[in-house]
Design a protein around this motif. Structure first.
Motif, PDB file in Angstrom:
ATOM      1  N   GLU A 189      -7.691   3.691  10.973  1.00 17.01           N
ATOM      2  CA  GLU A 189      -7.860   4.162   9.597  1.00 17.01           C
ATOM      3  C   GLU A 189      -9.328   4.354   9.288  1.00 17.01           C
ATOM      4  OE1 GLU A 189      -4.819   1.029   7.983  1.00 17.01           O
ATOM      5  OE2 GLU A 189      -4.733   2.785   6.664  1.00 17.01           O
TER       6      GLU A 189
ATOM      7  N   GLN B  39      -5.707   0.460   4.235  1.00 23.04           N
ATOM      8  CA  GLN B  39      -6.447   1.408   3.392  1.00 23.04           C
ATOM      9  C   GLN B  39      -7.081   0.793   2.149  1.00 23.04           C
ATOM     10  OE1 GLN B  39      -4.214   4.872   2.026  1.00 23.04           O
ATOM     11  NE2 GLN B  39      -5.388   4.756   0.129  1.00 23.04           N
TER      12      GLN B  39
ATOM     13  N   ARG C 248      10.052   7.729  17.301  1.00 25.40           N
ATOM     14  CA  ARG C 248       8.676   7.724  16.830  1.00 25.40           C
ATOM     15  C   ARG C 248       8.352   6.595  15.858  1.00 25.40           C
ATOM     16  NH1 ARG C 248       9.147  12.867  12.891  1.00 25.40           N
ATOM     17  NH2 ARG C 248       9.617  14.069  14.740  1.00 25.40           N
ATOM     18  N   HIS C 249       9.269   5.646  15.735  1.00 24.21           N
ATOM     19  CA  HIS C 249       9.020   4.528  14.824  1.00 24.21           C
ATOM     20  C   HIS C 249       8.943   3.194  15.552  1.00 24.21           C
ATOM     21  CE1 HIS C 249      10.285   7.420  11.739  1.00 24.21           C
ATOM     22  NE2 HIS C 249       9.498   6.709  10.960  1.00 24.21           N
ATOM     23  N   LEU C 250       7.924   2.439  15.205  1.00 26.44           N
ATOM     24  CA  LEU C 250       7.813   1.052  15.641  1.00 26.44           C
ATOM     25  C   LEU C 250       7.741   0.210  14.374  1.00 26.44           C
ATOM     26  CD1 LEU C 250       4.972   1.565  18.280  1.00 26.44           C
ATOM     27  CD2 LEU C 250       7.352   1.010  18.808  1.00 26.44           C
TER      28      LEU C 250
ATOM     29  N   GLU D 142      10.846  -0.701   8.965  1.00 25.26           N
ATOM     30  CA  GLU D 142      11.633   0.532   8.944  1.00 25.26           C
ATOM     31  C   GLU D 142      12.796   0.395   9.900  1.00 25.26           C
ATOM     32  OE1 GLU D 142       8.785   4.309   7.875  1.00 25.26           O
ATOM     33  OE2 GLU D 142       8.225   3.020   9.540  1.00 25.26           O
TER      34      GLU D 142
ATOM     35  N   GLY E  61      -1.631   7.092  13.651  1.00 22.23           N
ATOM     36  CA  GLY E  61      -0.799   6.168  14.424  1.00 22.23           C
ATOM     37  C   GLY E  61      -1.196   6.258  15.889  1.00 22.23           C
TER      38      GLY E  61
ATOM     39  N   CYS F 257       0.851  -1.192   0.000  1.00 22.98           N
ATOM     40  CA  CYS F 257       0.000   0.000   0.000  1.00 22.98           C
ATOM     41  C   CYS F 257       0.884   1.239   0.000  1.00 22.98           C
ATOM     42  CB  CYS F 257      -0.895  -0.035   1.238  1.00 22.98           C
ATOM     43  SG  CYS F 257      -1.945   1.404   1.427  1.00 22.98           S
ATOM     44  N   GLU F 258       1.938   1.204   0.806  1.00 25.40           N
ATOM     45  CA  GLU F 258       2.766   2.401   0.989  1.00 25.40           C
ATOM     46  C   GLU F 258       4.135   2.274   0.341  1.00 25.40           C
ATOM     47  OE1 GLU F 258       1.673   5.281   2.322  1.00 25.40           O
ATOM     48  OE2 GLU F 258      -0.266   4.293   2.403  1.00 25.40           O
TER      49      GLU F 258
ATOM     50  N   SER G 237      -0.821  -1.048   5.899  1.00 23.92           N
ATOM     51  CA  SER G 237      -1.986  -0.177   6.050  1.00 23.92           C
ATOM     52  C   SER G 237      -3.179  -0.956   5.514  1.00 23.92           C
ATOM     53  CB  SER G 237      -1.782   1.091   5.220  1.00 23.92           C
ATOM     54  OG  SER G 237      -3.019   1.707   4.912  1.00 23.92           O
TER      55      SER G 237
ATOM     56  N   GLY H 153      -9.744   9.399   2.916  1.00 24.24           N
ATOM     57  CA  GLY H 153      -9.548   8.712   4.191  1.00 24.24           C
ATOM     58  C   GLY H 153      -8.246   9.138   4.836  1.00 24.24           C
TER      59      GLY H 153
ATOM     60  N   HIS I  53      -3.053   1.091  14.096  1.00 27.15           N
ATOM     61  CA  HIS I  53      -3.393   2.072  13.077  1.00 27.15           C
ATOM     62  C   HIS I  53      -4.904   2.260  13.076  1.00 27.15           C
ATOM     63  CE1 HIS I  53      -1.787   3.180   8.773  1.00 27.15           C
ATOM     64  NE2 HIS I  53      -2.283   4.217   9.396  1.00 27.15           N
TER      65      HIS I  53
ATOM     66  N   GLU J  11       4.622  13.339  12.326  1.00 27.80           N
ATOM     67  CA  GLU J  11       3.365  13.130  11.619  1.00 27.80           C
ATOM     68  C   GLU J  11       2.518  12.126  12.394  1.00 27.80           C
ATOM     69  OE1 GLU J  11       4.132  11.063   7.965  1.00 27.80           O
ATOM     70  OE2 GLU J  11       2.082  10.343   8.066  1.00 27.80           O
TER      71      GLU J  11
ATOM     72  N   ILE K 186      -0.909  11.843  11.600  1.00 30.85           N
ATOM     73  CA  ILE K 186      -1.928  11.408  10.641  1.00 30.85           C
ATOM     74  C   ILE K 186      -1.393  11.619   9.230  1.00 30.85           C
ATOM     75  CG2 ILE K 186      -4.163  12.034   9.596  1.00 30.85           C
ATOM     76  CD1 ILE K 186      -5.277  12.602  12.293  1.00 30.85           C
TER      77      ILE K 186
HETATM   78  O1  NSS Z   1       2.108   5.983   5.938  1.00 25.83           O
HETATM   79  S1  NSS Z   1       1.074   6.836   6.516  1.00 25.83           S
HETATM   80  O2  NSS Z   1       1.392   8.226   6.588  1.00 25.83           O
HETATM   81  N1  NSS Z   1      -0.287   6.691   5.688  1.00 25.83           N
HETATM   82  C1  NSS Z   1      -0.882   5.500   5.454  1.00 25.83           C
HETATM   83  O3  NSS Z   1      -0.468   4.411   5.802  1.00 25.83           O
HETATM   84  C2  NSS Z   1      -2.220   5.596   4.745  1.00 25.83           C
HETATM   85  N2  NSS Z   1      -2.426   4.392   3.955  1.00 25.83           N
HETATM   86  C3  NSS Z   1      -3.290   5.760   5.812  1.00 25.83           C
HETATM   87  C4  NSS Z   1      -4.667   5.938   5.241  1.00 25.83           C
HETATM   88  O4  NSS Z   1      -4.897   6.928   4.589  1.00 25.83           O
HETATM   89  N3  NSS Z   1      -5.554   5.015   5.506  1.00 25.83           N
HETATM   90  O5  NSS Z   1       0.804   6.289   7.962  1.00 25.83           O
HETATM   91  C5  NSS Z   1      -0.271   6.830   8.713  1.00 25.83           C
HETATM   92  C6  NSS Z   1       0.142   7.065  10.132  1.00 25.83           C
HETATM   93  C7  NSS Z   1       1.312   8.037  10.292  1.00 25.83           C
HETATM   94  O6  NSS Z   1       0.865   9.356  10.236  1.00 25.83           O
HETATM   95  C8  NSS Z   1       1.852   7.658  11.655  1.00 25.83           C
HETATM   96  O7  NSS Z   1       1.090   8.260  12.676  1.00 25.83           O
HETATM   97  C9  NSS Z   1       1.621   6.172  11.691  1.00 25.83           C
HETATM   98  O8  NSS Z   1       0.638   5.865  10.724  1.00 25.83           O
HETATM   99  N4  NSS Z   1       2.860   5.459  11.384  1.00 25.83           N
HETATM  100  C10 NSS Z   1       3.674   4.924  12.298  1.00 25.83           C
HETATM  101  N5  NSS Z   1       3.583   4.863  13.638  1.00 25.83           N
HETATM  102  C11 NSS Z   1       4.572   4.234  14.299  1.00 25.83           C
HETATM  103  N6  NSS Z   1       5.633   3.650  13.712  1.00 25.83           N
HETATM  104  C12 NSS Z   1       5.750   3.679  12.361  1.00 25.83           C
HETATM  105  N7  NSS Z   1       6.795   3.061  11.794  1.00 25.83           N
HETATM  106  C13 NSS Z   1       4.748   4.331  11.595  1.00 25.83           C
HETATM  107  N8  NSS Z   1       4.536   4.522  10.286  1.00 25.83           N
HETATM  108  C14 NSS Z   1       3.391   5.212  10.178  1.00 25.83           C
END
Ligand code: NSS
Length: 430
Positions: free
Chosen positions: A229, A191, A220-222, A214, A401, A168-169, A189, A397, A227, A353, A355
Protein backbone atom coordinates in the motif's frame (compact mmCIF):
# COMPACT_ATOMS: atom_id res chain seq x y z
CA UNK A 1 42.41 -34.21 0.91
CA UNK A 2 38.94 -33.05 1.82
CA UNK A 3 39.74 -29.32 1.67
CA UNK A 4 40.44 -29.53 -2.02
CA UNK A 5 36.72 -29.85 -2.71
CA UNK A 6 35.18 -26.43 -3.00
CA UNK A 7 31.73 -25.96 -1.48
CA UNK A 8 29.43 -24.45 -4.07
CA UNK A 9 25.71 -23.80 -4.62
CA UNK A 10 24.31 -25.97 -7.38
CA UNK A 11 23.03 -22.87 -9.15
CA UNK A 12 26.65 -21.70 -9.47
CA UNK A 13 27.88 -24.81 -11.30
CA UNK A 14 28.72 -23.99 -14.89
CA UNK A 15 30.68 -25.39 -17.81
CA UNK A 16 33.73 -23.23 -17.13
CA UNK A 17 34.20 -25.12 -13.86
CA UNK A 18 34.59 -28.43 -15.71
CA UNK A 19 37.18 -30.68 -14.06
CA UNK A 20 36.92 -28.90 -10.67
CA UNK A 21 36.57 -30.70 -7.38
CA UNK A 22 33.27 -29.53 -5.96
CA UNK A 23 31.26 -30.16 -2.84
CA UNK A 24 27.50 -29.84 -2.97
CA UNK A 25 24.79 -30.42 -0.39
CA UNK A 26 21.09 -30.85 -1.04
CA UNK A 27 18.20 -33.28 -1.28
CA UNK A 28 17.70 -36.30 -3.53
CA UNK A 29 15.15 -35.16 -6.07
CA UNK A 30 15.27 -38.36 -8.12
CA UNK A 31 17.23 -41.57 -7.84
CA UNK A 32 17.89 -44.19 -10.46
CA UNK A 33 19.91 -47.32 -9.64
CA UNK A 34 21.34 -49.17 -12.67
CA UNK A 35 23.46 -51.98 -11.23
CA UNK A 36 26.89 -50.52 -10.58
CA UNK A 37 25.76 -47.00 -11.31
CA UNK A 38 23.47 -44.72 -9.32
CA UNK A 39 22.12 -41.50 -10.78
CA UNK A 40 20.82 -38.85 -8.45
CA UNK A 41 19.38 -35.53 -9.30
CA UNK A 42 20.17 -33.27 -6.38
CA UNK A 43 18.45 -29.99 -5.65
CA UNK A 44 19.57 -27.43 -3.10
CA UNK A 45 17.11 -24.58 -3.63
CA UNK A 46 19.45 -22.79 -6.06
CA UNK A 47 19.39 -25.38 -8.83
CA UNK A 48 19.43 -29.03 -9.75
CA UNK A 49 22.32 -31.23 -10.90
CA UNK A 50 22.85 -34.79 -11.98
CA UNK A 51 25.24 -36.85 -9.85
CA UNK A 52 26.72 -40.13 -11.09
CA UNK A 53 27.89 -42.56 -8.40
CA UNK A 54 29.90 -45.51 -9.68
CA UNK A 55 30.65 -48.62 -7.63
CA UNK A 56 34.41 -48.74 -7.03
CA UNK A 57 34.82 -44.97 -7.33
CA UNK A 58 33.53 -44.28 -3.83
CA UNK A 59 33.96 -46.28 -0.59
CA UNK A 60 31.81 -49.43 -0.75
CA UNK A 61 29.77 -48.65 2.41
CA UNK A 62 28.91 -45.25 0.98
CA UNK A 63 27.79 -46.84 -2.28
CA UNK A 64 25.49 -49.21 -0.39
CA UNK A 65 23.94 -46.36 1.57
CA UNK A 66 23.60 -44.19 -1.50
CA UNK A 67 21.75 -47.01 -3.27
CA UNK A 68 19.34 -47.41 -0.33
CA UNK A 69 18.64 -43.75 0.36
CA UNK A 70 15.06 -42.70 -0.32
CA UNK A 71 13.91 -39.60 -2.19
CA UNK A 72 14.31 -36.31 -0.33
CA UNK A 73 17.06 -37.67 1.94
CA UNK A 74 19.59 -34.90 2.48
CA UNK A 75 23.09 -35.57 1.20
CA UNK A 76 26.51 -34.07 0.94
CA UNK A 77 28.55 -35.03 -2.10
CA UNK A 78 32.14 -34.43 -3.17
CA UNK A 79 33.04 -35.06 -6.75
CA UNK A 80 34.39 -33.82 -10.06
CA UNK A 81 32.30 -31.61 -12.31
CA UNK A 82 32.01 -33.02 -15.83
CA UNK A 83 30.22 -32.06 -18.97
CA UNK A 84 27.67 -34.65 -19.96
CA UNK A 85 25.36 -34.07 -22.88
CA UNK A 86 22.92 -36.64 -21.47
CA UNK A 87 22.48 -34.75 -18.19
CA UNK A 88 19.48 -32.37 -17.98
CA UNK A 89 21.60 -29.20 -18.02
CA UNK A 90 24.68 -30.68 -19.70
CA UNK A 91 26.62 -31.04 -16.43
CA UNK A 92 27.19 -33.88 -14.02
CA UNK A 93 29.06 -34.39 -10.76
CA UNK A 94 31.03 -37.63 -10.75
CA UNK A 95 30.94 -38.61 -7.06
CA UNK A 96 34.02 -39.38 -4.97
CA UNK A 97 32.23 -39.27 -1.62
CA UNK A 98 28.57 -39.49 -0.73
CA UNK A 99 27.31 -38.83 2.80
CA UNK A 100 23.66 -39.30 3.66
CA UNK A 101 22.95 -36.62 6.26
CA UNK A 102 19.25 -36.93 6.98
CA UNK A 103 17.71 -40.09 5.70
CA UNK A 104 14.06 -40.03 4.60
CA UNK A 105 12.33 -42.39 6.99
CA UNK A 106 9.67 -43.44 4.53
CA UNK A 107 8.68 -43.07 0.88
CA UNK A 108 8.22 -39.44 0.02
CA UNK A 109 4.48 -38.87 -0.30
CA UNK A 110 4.50 -36.20 -3.02
CA UNK A 111 4.18 -38.04 -6.33
CA UNK A 112 2.85 -37.14 -9.74
CA UNK A 113 -0.93 -37.33 -10.02
CA UNK A 114 -1.75 -36.38 -6.43
CA UNK A 115 -4.97 -34.42 -5.89
CA UNK A 116 -4.96 -30.70 -5.16
CA UNK A 117 -6.37 -31.38 -1.68
CA UNK A 118 -3.61 -33.87 -0.90
CA UNK A 119 -0.97 -31.42 -2.02
CA UNK A 120 -2.51 -28.67 0.11
CA UNK A 121 -2.63 -30.97 3.14
CA UNK A 122 1.05 -31.65 2.55
CA UNK A 123 2.00 -28.13 1.62
CA UNK A 124 5.02 -28.22 3.95
CA UNK A 125 6.49 -30.85 1.62
CA UNK A 126 4.96 -29.72 -1.67
CA UNK A 127 6.80 -26.36 -1.45
CA UNK A 128 10.08 -28.22 -2.12
CA UNK A 129 9.04 -28.82 -5.71
CA UNK A 130 10.76 -27.01 -8.57
CA UNK A 131 7.67 -25.06 -9.61
CA UNK A 132 6.79 -23.91 -6.13
CA UNK A 133 10.41 -22.93 -5.51
CA UNK A 134 10.44 -20.94 -8.76
CA UNK A 135 7.27 -19.08 -7.77
CA UNK A 136 8.67 -18.25 -4.34
CA UNK A 137 11.84 -16.86 -5.87
CA UNK A 138 9.80 -14.73 -8.27
CA UNK A 139 7.66 -13.57 -5.36
CA UNK A 140 10.73 -12.56 -3.36
CA UNK A 141 12.26 -10.74 -6.34
CA UNK A 142 8.99 -8.97 -7.10
CA UNK A 143 8.71 -7.62 -3.56
CA UNK A 144 12.35 -6.56 -3.50
CA UNK A 145 12.13 -4.80 -6.84
CA UNK A 146 8.98 -2.93 -5.85
CA UNK A 147 10.56 -1.92 -2.54
CA UNK A 148 13.71 -0.75 -4.32
CA UNK A 149 11.69 1.33 -6.80
CA UNK A 150 9.63 2.95 -4.05
CA UNK A 151 12.73 3.73 -1.98
CA UNK A 152 14.41 5.35 -4.98
CA UNK A 153 11.34 7.52 -5.45
CA UNK A 154 11.52 8.71 -1.84
CA UNK A 155 8.72 6.63 -0.33
CA UNK A 156 9.40 5.64 3.28
CA UNK A 157 8.54 2.15 4.52
CA UNK A 158 6.21 2.13 7.50
CA UNK A 159 4.29 -0.51 9.40
CA UNK A 160 0.72 -0.37 10.61
CA UNK A 161 -0.96 -2.46 13.31
CA UNK A 162 -2.56 -5.79 12.51
CA UNK A 163 -4.92 -5.53 15.48
CA UNK A 164 -7.37 -2.71 14.93
CA UNK A 165 -10.77 -1.54 16.13
CA UNK A 166 -12.40 0.10 13.10
CA UNK A 167 -13.06 -1.16 9.57
CA UNK A 168 -11.33 0.35 6.54
CA UNK A 169 -13.17 -1.52 3.79
CA UNK A 170 -16.58 -2.08 5.43
CA UNK A 171 -17.50 -4.38 8.27
CA UNK A 172 -18.61 -7.43 6.30
CA UNK A 173 -15.19 -8.99 5.91
CA UNK A 174 -13.66 -8.30 9.33
CA UNK A 175 -12.13 -11.13 11.35
CA UNK A 176 -13.00 -10.59 14.96
CA UNK A 177 -10.48 -11.42 17.67
CA UNK A 178 -10.83 -11.38 21.43
CA UNK A 179 -8.58 -8.65 22.76
CA UNK A 180 -8.50 -9.23 26.54
CA UNK A 181 -11.93 -8.04 27.65
CA UNK A 182 -12.86 -6.27 24.43
CA UNK A 183 -13.30 -6.90 20.73
CA UNK A 184 -10.69 -6.14 18.11
CA UNK A 185 -10.29 -7.07 14.45
CA UNK A 186 -7.58 -8.11 12.04
CA UNK A 187 -6.81 -5.28 9.64
CA UNK A 188 -8.28 -5.33 6.10
CA UNK A 189 -5.93 -2.60 4.90
CA UNK A 190 -3.30 -0.34 6.44
CA UNK A 191 -4.57 2.64 4.50
CA UNK A 192 -6.03 4.66 7.36
CA UNK A 193 -2.74 4.44 9.29
CA UNK A 194 -0.75 5.26 6.17
CA UNK A 195 -2.89 8.37 5.84
CA UNK A 196 -1.82 9.38 9.36
CA UNK A 197 1.83 8.71 8.50
CA UNK A 198 1.94 10.98 5.43
CA UNK A 199 1.75 13.88 7.89
CA UNK A 200 5.10 12.78 9.33
CA UNK A 201 6.78 11.47 6.21
CA UNK A 202 5.04 12.77 3.08
CA UNK A 203 5.25 9.64 0.93
CA UNK A 204 4.88 6.25 2.56
CA UNK A 205 4.38 2.59 1.75
CA UNK A 206 3.99 -0.71 3.52
CA UNK A 207 4.14 -4.36 2.55
CA UNK A 208 2.32 -6.41 5.17
CA UNK A 209 -0.59 -8.83 5.49
CA UNK A 210 -4.24 -7.81 5.25
CA UNK A 211 -7.11 -10.05 6.28
CA UNK A 212 -10.54 -10.49 4.73
CA UNK A 213 -13.17 -12.86 6.07
CA UNK A 214 -14.36 -13.45 2.53
CA UNK A 215 -16.17 -16.72 2.07
CA UNK A 216 -15.85 -16.46 -1.70
CA UNK A 217 -13.96 -19.50 -2.87
CA UNK A 218 -12.60 -18.10 -6.07
CA UNK A 219 -9.20 -18.56 -7.61
CA UNK A 220 -8.31 -15.02 -6.61
CA UNK A 221 -9.32 -14.73 -2.97
CA UNK A 222 -7.30 -15.45 0.13
CA UNK A 223 -8.36 -14.66 3.68
CA UNK A 224 -4.80 -13.49 4.46
CA UNK A 225 -2.91 -11.75 1.68
CA UNK A 226 0.14 -9.50 1.44
CA UNK A 227 -0.75 -5.96 0.62
CA UNK A 228 1.54 -3.34 -0.85
CA UNK A 229 0.00 0.00 0.00
CA UNK A 230 1.19 3.44 -0.96
CA UNK A 231 -0.05 6.81 0.30
CA UNK A 232 1.14 10.22 -0.79
CA UNK A 233 0.45 13.74 0.46
CA UNK A 234 -0.38 16.44 -2.11
CA UNK A 235 -1.02 13.76 -4.76
CA UNK A 236 -4.08 13.57 -6.99
CA UNK A 237 -5.60 10.37 -8.32
CA UNK A 238 -3.88 11.14 -11.63
CA UNK A 239 -0.47 11.31 -9.88
CA UNK A 240 -0.98 8.04 -8.06
CA UNK A 241 -2.19 6.22 -11.19
CA UNK A 242 0.99 7.24 -12.96
CA UNK A 243 2.97 5.90 -10.03
CA UNK A 244 1.14 2.58 -10.37
CA UNK A 245 1.86 2.37 -14.10
CA UNK A 246 5.54 3.03 -13.62
CA UNK A 247 5.85 0.65 -10.70
CA UNK A 248 4.15 -2.20 -12.55
CA UNK A 249 6.08 -1.71 -15.79
CA UNK A 250 9.43 -1.41 -14.02
CA UNK A 251 8.79 -4.44 -11.83
CA UNK A 252 7.55 -6.59 -14.70
CA UNK A 253 10.57 -5.79 -16.87
CA UNK A 254 13.05 -6.48 -14.08
CA UNK A 255 11.38 -9.73 -13.09
CA UNK A 256 11.63 -10.79 -16.74
CA UNK A 257 15.36 -10.05 -16.72
CA UNK A 258 16.25 -11.40 -13.32
CA UNK A 259 14.03 -14.47 -13.13
CA UNK A 260 14.72 -16.04 -16.52
CA UNK A 261 15.47 -19.46 -15.05
CA UNK A 262 12.39 -19.45 -12.83
CA UNK A 263 10.10 -18.19 -15.60
CA UNK A 264 11.38 -20.90 -17.91
CA UNK A 265 10.68 -23.56 -15.25
CA UNK A 266 7.10 -22.23 -15.24
CA UNK A 267 6.99 -21.98 -19.03
CA UNK A 268 5.99 -18.35 -18.67
CA UNK A 269 6.71 -15.59 -21.14
CA UNK A 270 5.51 -12.32 -19.69
CA UNK A 271 3.96 -9.99 -22.23
CA UNK A 272 5.17 -6.40 -22.39
CA UNK A 273 2.93 -3.84 -20.74
CA UNK A 274 3.11 -0.20 -21.73
CA UNK A 275 1.95 3.12 -20.30
CA UNK A 276 -0.50 4.70 -20.37
CA UNK A 277 -2.81 1.85 -19.43
CA UNK A 278 -6.24 2.01 -21.02
CA UNK A 279 -8.72 3.99 -18.91
CA UNK A 280 -12.49 3.83 -18.87
CA UNK A 281 -15.09 5.11 -16.43
CA UNK A 282 -17.46 2.90 -14.51
CA UNK A 283 -20.33 4.33 -16.58
CA UNK A 284 -18.57 3.48 -19.83
CA UNK A 285 -17.97 -0.03 -18.51
CA UNK A 286 -21.66 -0.48 -17.66
CA UNK A 287 -22.67 0.73 -21.11
CA UNK A 288 -20.19 -1.54 -22.89
CA UNK A 289 -21.30 -4.58 -20.88
CA UNK A 290 -24.98 -4.00 -21.58
CA UNK A 291 -24.24 -3.49 -25.26
CA UNK A 292 -22.59 -6.93 -25.21
CA UNK A 293 -25.67 -8.45 -23.62
CA UNK A 294 -24.34 -8.78 -20.06
CA UNK A 295 -27.10 -7.19 -18.04
CA UNK A 296 -25.77 -5.01 -15.24
CA UNK A 297 -27.35 -1.94 -13.65
CA UNK A 298 -25.67 1.24 -12.52
CA UNK A 299 -24.90 0.78 -8.81
CA UNK A 300 -23.91 -2.87 -9.14
CA UNK A 301 -20.32 -4.01 -8.75
CA UNK A 302 -18.57 -6.13 -11.35
CA UNK A 303 -18.34 -9.86 -11.00
CA UNK A 304 -15.90 -12.23 -12.67
CA UNK A 305 -17.83 -12.46 -16.00
CA UNK A 306 -18.00 -8.65 -16.19
CA UNK A 307 -14.29 -8.22 -15.56
CA UNK A 308 -13.49 -10.87 -18.12
CA UNK A 309 -15.63 -9.16 -20.74
CA UNK A 310 -14.21 -5.72 -19.96
CA UNK A 311 -10.65 -7.01 -20.34
CA UNK A 312 -11.66 -8.63 -23.61
CA UNK A 313 -13.27 -5.49 -25.00
CA UNK A 314 -10.74 -2.92 -23.80
CA UNK A 315 -7.59 -4.97 -23.26
CA UNK A 316 -5.59 -4.95 -20.04
CA UNK A 317 -4.13 -3.69 -17.72
CA UNK A 318 -7.36 -1.69 -17.62
CA UNK A 319 -8.18 1.16 -15.25
CA UNK A 320 -11.87 1.45 -14.39
CA UNK A 321 -12.50 4.79 -12.73
CA UNK A 322 -15.16 6.73 -10.85
CA UNK A 323 -17.38 4.12 -9.26
CA UNK A 324 -20.70 5.03 -7.61
CA UNK A 325 -20.14 6.15 -4.03
CA UNK A 326 -22.53 3.53 -2.60
CA UNK A 327 -20.34 0.65 -3.75
CA UNK A 328 -17.08 2.12 -2.53
CA UNK A 329 -15.67 2.64 0.99
CA UNK A 330 -16.50 5.80 2.95
CA UNK A 331 -13.12 7.51 2.58
CA UNK A 332 -13.24 8.15 -1.19
CA UNK A 333 -13.43 11.76 -2.36
CA UNK A 334 -16.51 12.53 -4.48
CA UNK A 335 -15.80 13.56 -8.07
CA UNK A 336 -17.36 16.49 -9.93
CA UNK A 337 -20.44 14.30 -10.23
CA UNK A 338 -21.24 13.80 -6.52
CA UNK A 339 -22.73 10.37 -7.18
CA UNK A 340 -19.29 9.14 -8.26
CA UNK A 341 -16.02 8.95 -6.33
CA UNK A 342 -12.44 9.60 -7.43
CA UNK A 343 -11.25 6.03 -7.39
CA UNK A 344 -9.96 3.35 -9.70
CA UNK A 345 -9.47 -0.37 -9.95
CA UNK A 346 -6.81 -1.89 -12.14
CA UNK A 347 -7.95 -5.07 -13.86
CA UNK A 348 -5.77 -7.81 -15.31
CA UNK A 349 -7.38 -10.90 -16.75
CA UNK A 350 -7.77 -13.59 -15.29
CA UNK A 351 -6.75 -12.25 -11.88
CA UNK A 352 -9.31 -9.45 -11.82
CA UNK A 353 -8.62 -6.39 -9.77
CA UNK A 354 -4.97 -6.29 -8.74
CA UNK A 355 -5.00 -2.67 -7.53
CA UNK A 356 -7.63 -0.50 -5.87
CA UNK A 357 -6.92 3.13 -5.17
CA UNK A 358 -7.98 6.74 -5.40
CA UNK A 359 -8.13 10.12 -3.76
CA UNK A 360 -9.29 10.46 -0.16
CA UNK A 361 -11.74 12.94 1.36
CA UNK A 362 -9.66 15.74 2.91
CA UNK A 363 -12.46 17.88 4.34
CA UNK A 364 -13.46 17.26 7.96
CA UNK A 365 -17.20 17.84 7.60
CA UNK A 366 -17.46 15.92 4.38
CA UNK A 367 -15.70 12.94 5.94
CA UNK A 368 -17.88 13.08 9.05
CA UNK A 369 -21.01 13.11 6.88
CA UNK A 370 -19.78 10.14 4.84
CA UNK A 371 -18.95 8.14 7.97
CA UNK A 372 -22.49 8.73 9.25
CA UNK A 373 -24.02 8.00 5.85
CA UNK A 374 -22.14 4.70 5.80
CA UNK A 375 -23.71 3.81 9.20
CA UNK A 376 -20.30 3.82 10.89
CA UNK A 377 -19.72 5.18 14.38
CA UNK A 378 -17.79 8.50 14.21
CA UNK A 379 -16.34 7.90 17.69
CA UNK A 380 -14.50 4.87 16.30
CA UNK A 381 -12.89 7.15 13.70
CA UNK A 382 -11.99 10.05 15.98
CA UNK A 383 -8.25 9.81 15.26
CA UNK A 384 -8.87 9.44 11.53
CA UNK A 385 -11.15 12.51 11.52
CA UNK A 386 -8.49 14.43 13.47
CA UNK A 387 -6.19 14.18 10.45
CA UNK A 388 -8.60 16.53 8.63
CA UNK A 389 -8.52 18.96 11.56
CA UNK A 390 -4.81 19.71 11.61
CA UNK A 391 -3.35 20.73 8.28
CA UNK A 392 -5.38 18.48 6.01
CA UNK A 393 -3.96 17.94 2.52
CA UNK A 394 -5.23 16.46 -0.72
CA UNK A 395 -3.83 12.95 -0.83
CA UNK A 396 -4.15 9.69 -2.72
CA UNK A 397 -2.99 6.13 -2.50
CA UNK A 398 -3.50 2.59 -3.62
CA UNK A 399 -3.27 -1.03 -2.54
CA UNK A 400 -1.85 -3.85 -4.65
CA UNK A 401 -2.52 -7.49 -3.83
CA UNK A 402 0.94 -9.09 -3.89
CA UNK A 403 -0.36 -12.61 -4.56
CA UNK A 404 -2.56 -11.45 -7.43
CA UNK A 405 0.40 -9.70 -9.01
CA UNK A 406 2.69 -12.70 -8.50
CA UNK A 407 -0.05 -15.00 -9.85
CA UNK A 408 -0.13 -12.80 -12.96
CA UNK A 409 3.67 -12.76 -13.34
CA UNK A 410 3.80 -16.55 -12.97
CA UNK A 411 0.50 -17.20 -14.77
CA UNK A 412 -0.76 -19.38 -11.94
CA UNK A 413 -4.15 -21.09 -12.11
CA UNK A 414 -4.86 -20.15 -8.52
CA UNK A 415 -3.66 -17.28 -6.38
CA UNK A 416 -2.98 -19.68 -3.47
CA UNK A 417 0.15 -20.89 -5.26
CA UNK A 418 1.59 -17.38 -5.04
CA UNK A 419 2.07 -17.82 -1.27
CA UNK A 420 3.75 -20.76 0.48
CA UNK A 421 1.09 -21.37 3.14
CA UNK A 422 -2.22 -20.09 1.79
CA UNK A 423 -5.15 -19.17 4.01
CA UNK A 424 -8.58 -19.68 2.47
CA UNK A 425 -12.03 -20.22 4.05
CA UNK A 426 -11.41 -23.96 4.04
CA UNK A 427 -7.77 -23.94 5.07
CA UNK A 428 -5.69 -22.72 8.00
CA UNK A 429 -3.40 -25.77 8.08
CA UNK A 430 -0.52 -26.39 7.66
O1 NSS B 1 -10.11 -3.55 -1.13
S1 NSS B 1 -9.11 -3.04 -2.06
O2 NSS B 1 -9.54 -2.92 -3.42
N1 NSS B 1 -8.60 -1.60 -1.58
C1 NSS B 1 -8.10 -1.37 -0.35
O3 NSS B 1 -8.00 -2.18 0.55
C2 NSS B 1 -7.58 0.04 -0.14
N2 NSS B 1 -7.72 0.40 1.26
C3 NSS B 1 -6.12 0.05 -0.57
C4 NSS B 1 -5.49 1.41 -0.48
O4 NSS B 1 -5.90 2.29 -1.20
N3 NSS B 1 -4.50 1.56 0.36
O5 NSS B 1 -7.89 -4.02 -1.99
C5 NSS B 1 -6.69 -3.68 -2.68
C6 NSS B 1 -6.13 -4.88 -3.37
C7 NSS B 1 -7.07 -5.50 -4.41
O6 NSS B 1 -6.99 -4.80 -5.62
C8 NSS B 1 -6.53 -6.91 -4.51
O7 NSS B 1 -5.41 -6.95 -5.37
C9 NSS B 1 -6.08 -7.19 -3.11
O8 NSS B 1 -5.91 -5.95 -2.45
N4 NSS B 1 -7.08 -7.99 -2.41
C10 NSS B 1 -7.01 -9.31 -2.24
N5 NSS B 1 -6.07 -10.20 -2.60
C11 NSS B 1 -6.28 -11.49 -2.27
N6 NSS B 1 -7.35 -11.95 -1.59
C12 NSS B 1 -8.31 -11.07 -1.20
N7 NSS B 1 -9.35 -11.54 -0.49
C13 NSS B 1 -8.16 -9.70 -1.51
N8 NSS B 1 -8.88 -8.59 -1.27
C14 NSS B 1 -8.21 -7.57 -1.82
Amino acid sequence: MREEFKTIDIGELKETLEGRKVKIAGWIYTKNVLGKLIFYRIRDGTGIIQVAIKRGEIPEDEFEEAAKALRESSVSIEGILRRDPRAPNGLEVRAKNVKILGESLEDYPIKPGETVEFLLDNRHLHIRGLKMSAVMRIRAKTINIMREWLEKRGYVEVHAPTLITAACEGGATLFEVKYFDRKAYLTQSSQLYLEALIYSLGKVYTIQPSFRAEKSRTRRHLTEFWHLEVEEAFASQEDIMRTEEELLIYTTERVKEECRRELSILGREIEKIEAPFRRITYDEAIEALNKEGLKIKVGEDFGVPHEERLCKIFGYPLFVMHYPREIRAFYHKPSSDPRRVICHDLLIWPYGEIIGGGQRIDDYNELLARIKESKLDPSEYRWYLDLRKFGSVPHSGFGLGVERFVAYLCKLDHIRDAIPFPRTPARVYP
